[in-house]
Motif scaffolding. Structure first.
Motif, short mmCIF file in Angstrom:
data_model
loop_
_atom_site.label_atom_id
_atom_site.label_comp_id
_atom_site.label_asym_id
_atom_site.label_seq_id
_atom_site.Cartn_x
_atom_site.Cartn_y
_atom_site.Cartn_z
N GLU A 1 7.57 -31.21 19.41
CA GLU A 1 8.10 -32.22 18.62
C GLU A 1 7.96 -33.81 19.11
OE1 GLU A 1 9.69 -29.71 20.08
OE2 GLU A 1 11.79 -29.83 19.69
N GLY B 1 10.79 -34.12 24.52
CA GLY B 1 10.55 -33.76 23.03
C GLY B 1 11.83 -33.49 22.12
N GLY B 2 12.00 -34.40 21.31
CA GLY B 2 13.10 -34.34 20.42
C GLY B 2 14.38 -34.75 21.02
N PHE B 3 14.39 -35.37 22.33
CA PHE B 3 15.90 -36.02 22.84
C PHE B 3 16.14 -37.46 22.33
CE2 PHE B 3 14.55 -32.28 25.00
CZ PHE B 3 15.60 -31.35 24.90
N LEU C 1 11.97 -38.02 9.14
CA LEU C 1 11.56 -36.95 9.83
C LEU C 1 10.18 -36.65 9.58
CD1 LEU C 1 14.80 -35.05 10.30
CD2 LEU C 1 13.49 -35.94 12.26
N ASN C 2 9.92 -36.77 8.49
CA ASN C 2 8.16 -36.45 8.16
C ASN C 2 7.34 -37.53 8.40
OD1 ASN C 2 9.02 -33.69 7.21
ND2 ASN C 2 10.11 -34.87 5.15
N GLN D 1 8.55 -36.72 16.83
CA GLN D 1 9.42 -36.69 15.32
C GLN D 1 10.71 -37.20 15.21
OE1 GLN D 1 9.71 -32.30 14.87
NE2 GLN D 1 8.00 -32.48 13.30
N VAL D 2 11.00 -37.43 16.45
CA VAL D 2 12.56 -37.95 16.87
C VAL D 2 12.56 -39.62 15.97
CG1 VAL D 2 11.94 -39.26 18.96
CG2 VAL D 2 14.49 -38.56 18.40
N LEU E 1 15.10 -40.14 13.21
CA LEU E 1 16.54 -40.22 13.58
C LEU E 1 16.89 -41.38 14.16
CD1 LEU E 1 17.45 -36.54 14.66
CD2 LEU E 1 17.34 -37.58 12.30
N VAL F 1 9.72 -29.66 10.69
CA VAL F 1 10.71 -30.32 11.71
C VAL F 1 11.37 -29.35 12.60
CG1 VAL F 1 12.60 -32.05 11.99
CG2 VAL F 1 11.16 -32.35 9.59
N ALA F 2 11.18 -29.75 13.94
CA ALA F 2 11.87 -28.97 14.93
C ALA F 2 13.31 -28.93 14.99
CB ALA F 2 11.11 -29.09 16.40
N THR G 1 15.56 -29.22 17.44
CA THR G 1 15.94 -30.30 18.19
C THR G 1 16.23 -31.52 17.37
OG1 THR G 1 13.93 -31.34 18.99
CG2 THR G 1 15.10 -29.61 20.45
N LEU G 2 15.73 -31.52 16.05
CA LEU G 2 15.75 -32.98 15.26
C LEU G 2 16.54 -32.48 13.98
CD1 LEU G 2 12.22 -34.21 16.37
CD2 LEU G 2 14.71 -35.21 16.86
#
Lengths: 348, 348
Positions: A140, A169-171, A215-216, A316-317, A320, B148-149, B151-152
């Motif tokens: 991600e 990844g994702g944080f 998110l997409n 991907q983050v 958010l 979407v993973a 984590t998100l």
């Protein structure tokens, strides 16, 4: 907050700002260092002289430790290693794993070695060569990335090595830091979250383009340089995805020439690297030529602010994130939230 | 271990065994219930009479609460809802969100409603209709899954609703449960991990085929029924991916006929469902026809043990699993490990 990472590096908080090409410059890195995190300069998109100047600038802004990201396969990698040693840079990080002798040279001179790895077996290899810690990025995450998500890649690496493992990844917030610590990681590393801060030098119009995504809003494409690369889904990326091989190659050749000029890499060096890449995997020659594409396409967006011409690496983050905090506030909030969460959970 | 989920359902541990078609039968569900978790019967691949018998069997094996997974769009969905009410089943779960009146009917009769959701806006919708909790599965999870993973997707859903959120996708051990709780989830839901237990009735040869996989052993394909579906990468899946539309359609038509026979769904019902699906999205008629494909392809593998003919749904987590524990030991270990991790982190 103390972890194996903060103890190893001598920083206050287990939060790493990754060495994003064109983005992780002296201003962002020194802000991260002053805030108690580990900021990493991106040297792959700098000439040797630019790197030397950037290191001096960081040192003029902070006395805290920081890191430099190196390409182990760069023509002048050995010279850059000596620069880090001379300048007493605390951490050398690597996107592609360095060779054993380069690790030894750095460690013998008190520079910590922290490669990024994409699989447990890579982590085992560099740990065996003496790496002090590793950064592992789940699929991600942004930029060059793999297909395995953080929830699985992270525990697989933690099970494989005894050195500190930093999760990427994702944080983006304190919940994520608390979760990473629960997995057994020694901290988190973040790229996109630091790109979207007040101190990041990315043009404001580009920051706004990131903030607008949901998110997409990202896609993994192989059409930039043949490797899976997570970027914002833009008209350019859609065009790359549907373009034929000829137009892609012509553009790649033009970009390779520009990158050569900017960084001073010789054609011989590009060709040597290409041969190595070709041998190393199943890439076609066109993919090899396209490898020099990435930095130029990223530069158009991240430095020149050209949304239509640039490729914008992103995790991907991005879906958010909706603010541009100051780096100091960001790190402080993340650590305070994580601490609160872990205290509350233990008392339940 | 107490969480909002354990309090809501009246179970001892915040661990959910998902309602996997052909896999989540009375034996697995009652073992999970006895171990203190929430086991969910998969009713989508059962006739009404089979479901009634399965519920009776679970109740003969345990007095603990359990759940039943329903298709809200099934022809006899209303009748199945009444069955759950009569049998005093504790939880109704849904892969596709149920309508408002179905939620109300269940809640008025003391059945908890726990839909699975794939995005924050779906969670908001069902929460507004009175759902008691939601399960959210990140893209690394098995079967029908998104991009979407965890984590998100997990924090995005947690930010959107106030009801308990159960995290799925990538979970298999105590570290993952501790991490999910750190994000703010009320527990974890697992499919593949429960498929690979001693009590799972999946043929042993098929279990071994799962255990042999590494982290790159799954693939997301749209060629089974037009929706993204994470499955083991097998020769059949590779063949589906490269097959032309005609052979795919012929096979789908044969499978639709078989599924109709097995479950008693009428052609009219399949066609009505198809029309609804066609209206609901951008699917082609061939994708609609292929929808009845999934259960038959899954059945060939998971019930009949035919590795060459079957599609084997699986999360990426399969790459980290190498044992077939008893369900009781599995849940006990996960909870004990998570508790230990959270205590240790708070004291550091």
């Amino acid at each position: 907050m103390k972890t194996a990472l903060t103890e190893l590096v001598g920083i206050r908080h287990p939060v790493v700002q990754t060495g994003m090409g064109w983005v992780a410059g002296p201003r962002l890195v020194s802000a991260t260092a002053e805030a108690g995190g580990l900021g990493i300069l991106a040297s792959a998109t700098m000439t040797y002289d630019e790197l030397a100047a950037a290191i001096k600038e960081v040192k003029s802004r902070t006395s805290e430790p920081f890191g430099v990201n190196l390409r182990a396969d760069a023509e002048d990698a050995a010279r850059r290693v000596e620069l880090l040693i001379t300048e007493e840079v605390r951490v050398a990080s690597f996107a592609l794993a360095p060779k054993k002798d380069m690790i030894a040279r750095l460690k013998d001179n008190n520079v910590l070695v922290v490669p990024s790895v994409g699989a447990a077996r890579h982590a085992e290899k560099v740990a065996g060569w003496g790496a002090d810690a590793v950064i592992v990025q789940g699929g991600e995450g942004g930029g060059h990335t793999g297909g395995v998500a953080t929830t699985l890649l992270l525990p697989s690496v933690l099970d494989a090595v005894d050195i500190p493992v930093v999760a990427a990844g994702g944080f983006f917030d304190g919940r994520g830091l608390a979760a990473a610590l629960a997995y057994g990681a020694a901290g988190v590393a973040m790229g996109t979250r630091f790109l979207l801060t007040r101190e990041s030098t990315v043009p404001d119009e580009i920051k706004q383009a990131y903030l607008a995504r949901d998110l997409n809003g990202t896609v993994v494409t192989r059409k930039v340089d043949g490797m899976p690369h997570r970027v914002l889904r833009t008209e350019l990326v859609d065009a790359l995805e549907s373009a034929g091989p000829v137009s892609g190659l012509a553009r790649a050749a033009r970009n390779a020439a520009k990158f050569r000029k900017l960084t001073g890499l010789s054609w011989r060096s590009l060709a040597t690297e290409g041969l190595r890449m070709k041998r190393g995997g199943d890439r076609t020659w066109s993919q090899v030529l396209m490898a020099a594409n990435t930095p130029m396409l990223l530069r158009a967006g991240l430095v020149e602010g050209d949304r239509s011409a640039g490729v914008l690496a992103s995790g991907q983050v991005v879906g958010l994130l909706d603010d541009l905090p100051a780096v100091g506030d960001l790190i402080e909030t993340i650590v305070a939230d994580a601490t609160g969460i872990l205290r509350r959970l233990a008392s339940e």
